[in-house]
Scaffold this active site. Structure first.
Site, PDB file in Angstrom:
ATOM      1  N   THR A  61       2.248 -14.669  -2.243  1.00 61.76           N
ATOM      2  CA  THR A  61       1.920 -13.253  -2.345  1.00 61.76           C
ATOM      3  C   THR A  61       0.615 -13.064  -3.097  1.00 61.76           C
ATOM      4  OG1 THR A  61       2.491 -11.088  -3.243  1.00 61.76           O
ATOM      5  CG2 THR A  61       3.474 -12.955  -4.346  1.00 61.76           C
TER       6      THR A  61
ATOM      7  N   ASP B 198      -0.107 -10.522  -4.497  1.00 59.25           N
ATOM      8  CA  ASP B 198       0.190  -9.676  -5.660  1.00 59.25           C
ATOM      9  C   ASP B 198       0.413 -10.476  -6.936  1.00 59.25           C
ATOM     10  OD1 ASP B 198       0.023  -7.311  -4.240  1.00 59.25           O
ATOM     11  OD2 ASP B 198       2.099  -7.450  -3.563  1.00 59.25           O
TER      12      ASP B 198
ATOM     13  N   MET C  88      -5.968  -4.023  -3.596  1.00 59.13           N
ATOM     14  CA  MET C  88      -4.522  -3.914  -3.453  1.00 59.13           C
ATOM     15  C   MET C  88      -3.822  -4.101  -4.802  1.00 59.13           C
ATOM     16  SD  MET C  88      -3.911  -5.764   0.195  1.00 59.13           S
ATOM     17  CE  MET C  88      -3.763  -4.778   1.695  1.00 59.13           C
TER      18      MET C  88
ATOM     19  N   ARG D  75       0.228  -2.554  -5.972  1.00 56.09           N
ATOM     20  CA  ARG D  75       0.964  -1.310  -6.105  1.00 56.09           C
ATOM     21  C   ARG D  75       1.477  -1.127  -7.532  1.00 56.09           C
ATOM     22  NH1 ARG D  75       4.487   0.040  -1.323  1.00 56.09           N
ATOM     23  NH2 ARG D  75       2.451   0.895  -0.787  1.00 56.09           N
TER      24      ARG D  75
ATOM     25  N   GLU E 265      -4.706  -0.023  -6.288  1.00 56.70           N
ATOM     26  CA  GLU E 265      -4.297   1.152  -5.498  1.00 56.70           C
ATOM     27  C   GLU E 265      -3.212   1.988  -6.175  1.00 56.70           C
ATOM     28  OE1 GLU E 265      -2.589  -0.129  -1.703  1.00 56.70           O
ATOM     29  OE2 GLU E 265      -1.664  -1.836  -2.680  1.00 56.70           O
TER      30      GLU E 265
ATOM     31  N   TYR F  70      -6.976  -4.678   4.038  1.00 63.58           N
ATOM     32  CA  TYR F  70      -6.533  -5.961   4.582  1.00 63.58           C
ATOM     33  C   TYR F  70      -7.620  -7.039   4.498  1.00 63.58           C
ATOM     34  CZ  TYR F  70      -2.546  -3.510   6.823  1.00 63.58           C
ATOM     35  OH  TYR F  70      -1.409  -2.797   7.078  1.00 63.58           O
TER      36      TYR F  70
ATOM     37  N   GLN G 112      -9.336  -8.107   2.142  1.00 62.35           N
ATOM     38  CA  GLN G 112      -9.263  -8.978   0.965  1.00 62.35           C
ATOM     39  C   GLN G 112      -8.214 -10.079   1.105  1.00 62.35           C
ATOM     40  OE1 GLN G 112      -7.647  -6.552  -2.594  1.00 62.35           O
ATOM     41  NE2 GLN G 112      -7.598  -5.130  -0.877  1.00 62.35           N
ATOM     42  N   ARG G 113      -7.082  -9.774   1.738  1.00 62.15           N
ATOM     43  CA  ARG G 113      -6.039 -10.798   1.790  1.00 62.15           C
ATOM     44  C   ARG G 113      -6.212 -11.744   2.971  1.00 62.15           C
ATOM     45  NH1 ARG G 113      -0.863  -6.985   3.469  1.00 62.15           N
ATOM     46  NH2 ARG G 113      -1.242  -7.034   5.708  1.00 62.15           N
TER      47      ARG G 113
END
Lengths: 427, 427
Positions: free
Chosen positions: B147, B149, B195, B197, B253, B304, B306-307
């Site tokens: 991930t 994240d 990104m 959250r 974000e 998107y 960036q990932r």
């Protein structure tokens, strides 16, 4: 023609690119080969503004490794500006500016002047050249082309454009794989907004990401040159989502509806040239697609990232940008003035391209906007065709990876030793 | 422990990354070394959805060069999904799903199951492992971390994160140079939305672009973990514009105001997990800065891009992602089940990092969100500090350039030969 001995001034103007510093490196390195004619090499800070304010840096105080490093450093190392000598809107100010410029040129014995920029900057160079002739001030003025917009006439393309479409196409390929790998029967859409106010060259360039396969992203490219019927556009999106399960759309920031209105324009804000600030084309389209088709839609707004992406620059573009700088100096020492350097291409028998440079009178360039030929775009206006691909593909060839340090690019910074001012401040 | 002979299934879940395919390559290449235990190697299409629907591709029909090419191909080559077996919200559906999964596993003699994903996917793996034990169905289940994240606990970091912060930091450096080179006394601002959250790892990672120089971009990083007072934020922007002439802000974000409300949330739209769809943090901040400070502000929304940015992937990240796949298979053939692979780091005497892998019980992972320690963020909340930099810097080391063709990356595509279904369709 008598040999002209004096100092050189190079400056940068308008929006930066990934390769505008390569052009400055070309000017500086070529200038160093003519010590009999070119005595001092100065860089003007922030374009014509730095000339008006006598802000010159001494390039010979910079390390040669730093000048070499300019070839892979994005943005405008000398600083840039958006300042126009505008005889139409501000005739008194323009006359005063021109007068000041020549006071500065004379005070510092500037005999070679090179200005890298787009349409407005070529117009500035043209005015300076004409004024020099009028005044009988012996100075060689050559414009160096630069603009990601690719809208200068007569040159095969504009340095900066090759790199921006290489980066954008790479991004569209990657985003296309990402969105495609998440595609389910529900369908999804991704809108990638790119720069381009009136000319769609940048948006069109993303077609290279398709690599000839209609199923590949981008599925739709929207160009500012075309007026789009929104119902037809939505039908095209729907058709793509049905057949591919996803739809990647590239949209130029200045795209227009059937009435010719920019769909992303926020008319409450104007930039320093009086143009509306555009930002919202992708967001407006997203609202439309989600609202009318109920298709999940995400946006990408590349903004400044696309024109600064030196880590993904085109080697062809870097080399041509450098050549433009070199050619400008060579032309000037040969006695030429009042020209812009242009890029030429010769396609060899084996299909490979041989790049060259030539000169075009500045009078032919200034304020002429070069648009994509209509016959390079599909009839429905939703994709550039093979003619465009044949034109654009050679521009992205080769990689110009910057040296890396700790996983990040190693860019250079000029130390900017300012030379002594000789005049009173300009107000 | 008795040797377990049977077929292997690998699948991918959640948002794609630049390196999740490298983990799949690790699983496949390691599996090929155990032909005595692993008979067939299947890839599940679109994660757990493909398992429910019996959509398996035969990996042994793929060319080994394509499997090798997965190491530099972004997105989820097998397809991915956002589907959760949710006993809390939909207990009947979840029980039925679990039942179906085991019908499919048995029908295809799946004895090795590897699932690459984030929190929700580790939760799915955990449930499958527990159900296998309960049913007495001998199957080895290992979770592979993935991930961008970076919010999985126990692992040093999550594969995908290293590459996203390498790309974002590169972009921030380039945009910083661009905006800085246009800076005039009027000042300007650029907001780059990334990104993230609820965890600010991605936004925080952009601090590497500063390379220790406070004057470098990004000047401000806004994290979803912190509640920001908007007046304090505006004061910080103003102060930066006064001292640097420009201000580059990176914003996650999901950033929140003092009341804890997400400033970019559009609460009218929910994703399939019931979270509000976020898109507008940068735009909201731009309105605020232009409105209150009258400072020209532009935005970049990497989305998107960036990932998926395999062209700028971290070699460290690619290698660790691959190792996670390898380790998962090795652990399973050794008899382990119910674990997630985790990444470990050992900092050597010379400061270099030695990376390794280990196992953590899935029960420790599922649905635990790992946040940035508060002591890794400056007191005012506007920048991560040196502790964060020390953690993040090794993750972006090394480049993993994909092979190029005609100026664009050469990514691979699986041919996806589907195996014959053995069950009736799942409804």
């Amino acid at each position: 023609m008598a040999q002209l001995v004096g100092n050189l001034l190079v400056a940068q103007s308008g929006g930066p690119t990934a390769v505008i510093n390569a052009s400055v490196a070309g000017v500086i390195q070529e200038a160093g080969k003519h010590p009999d004619l070119i005595e001092e090499i100065y860089g003007g800070c922030n374009g014509i503004l730095g000339v008006l304010n006598e802000q010159f840096i001494d390039i010979q105080e910079e390390k040669s490794s730093v000048i070499e490093g300019l070839k892979h450093t994005p943005a405008a190392a000398l600083g840039t500006c958006r300042y126009k000598i505008d005889f139409n809107k501000k005739p008194e100010r323009a006359a005063r500016d021109l007068d000041r410029l020549f006071q500065v040129f004379e005070a510092h014995n500037i005999r070679y002047f090179f200005y890298a920029g787009g349409n407005d900057s070529q117009d500035t160079s043209h005015k300076i050249h004409e004024e020099a002739v009028k005044r009988g001030y012996d100075m060689r003025v050559i414009g160096v082309p630069k603009t990601i917009d690719n809208d200068l006439p007569h040159t095969d393309y504009c340095p900066g454009y090759g790199s921006v479409i290489k980066y954008n196409s790479t991004t569209v390929m990657e985003v296309g794989l990402d969105v495609g790998s998440m595609a389910t029967d529900d369908g999804s859409c991704c809108i990638i907004e790119v720069m381009g106010r009136s000319a769609g060259w940048i948006a069109a360039g993303a077609v290279l990401a398709k690599r000839g396969n209609p199923a590949n992203a981008p599925h739709i490219i929207l160009l500012p040159e075309i007026r789009y019927n929104m119902d037809e556009l939505l039908a095209k999106v729907k058709e793509t989502v049905v057949s591919c399960k996803y739809c990647v759309i590239v949209v130029g920031e200045g795209i227009k509806n059937e009435k010719g209105e920019e769909i992303g324009a926020d008319k409450t804000r104007l930039d320093s040239f009086g143009h509306p600030v555009l930002a919202g084309a992708a967001e407006k389209l997203k609202e439309l697609i989600q609202g009318k088709l109920n298709t999940k839609t995400r946006t990408v707004l590349l903004g400044y990232a696309q024109r600064a992406a030196a880590h993904c620059a085109s080697l062809t573009d870097v080399n041509n940008a450098f050549s433009c700088g070199e050619t400008a100096v060579r032309a000037a020492v040969e006695g030429k003035s009042g020209f812009m350097v242009k890029i030429t291409r010769t396609t060899q028998a084996d299909g490979s391209v041989k790049w060259g440079t030539d000169l075009q009178p500045l009078v032919d360039i200034a304020n002429v906007e070069h648009m994509i030929p209509r016959e390079w775009i599909s009839e429905d206006g939703f994709l550039p065709n093979q003619k465009f691909v044949d034109y654009a593909a050679p521009l992205i060839c080769g990689e110009s990876f910057p040296p890396m340090d700790g996983g990040l690019p190693k860019f250079v910074t000029l130390q900017k030793a300012l030379i002594e001012k000789k005049l009173s401040p300009y107000t």
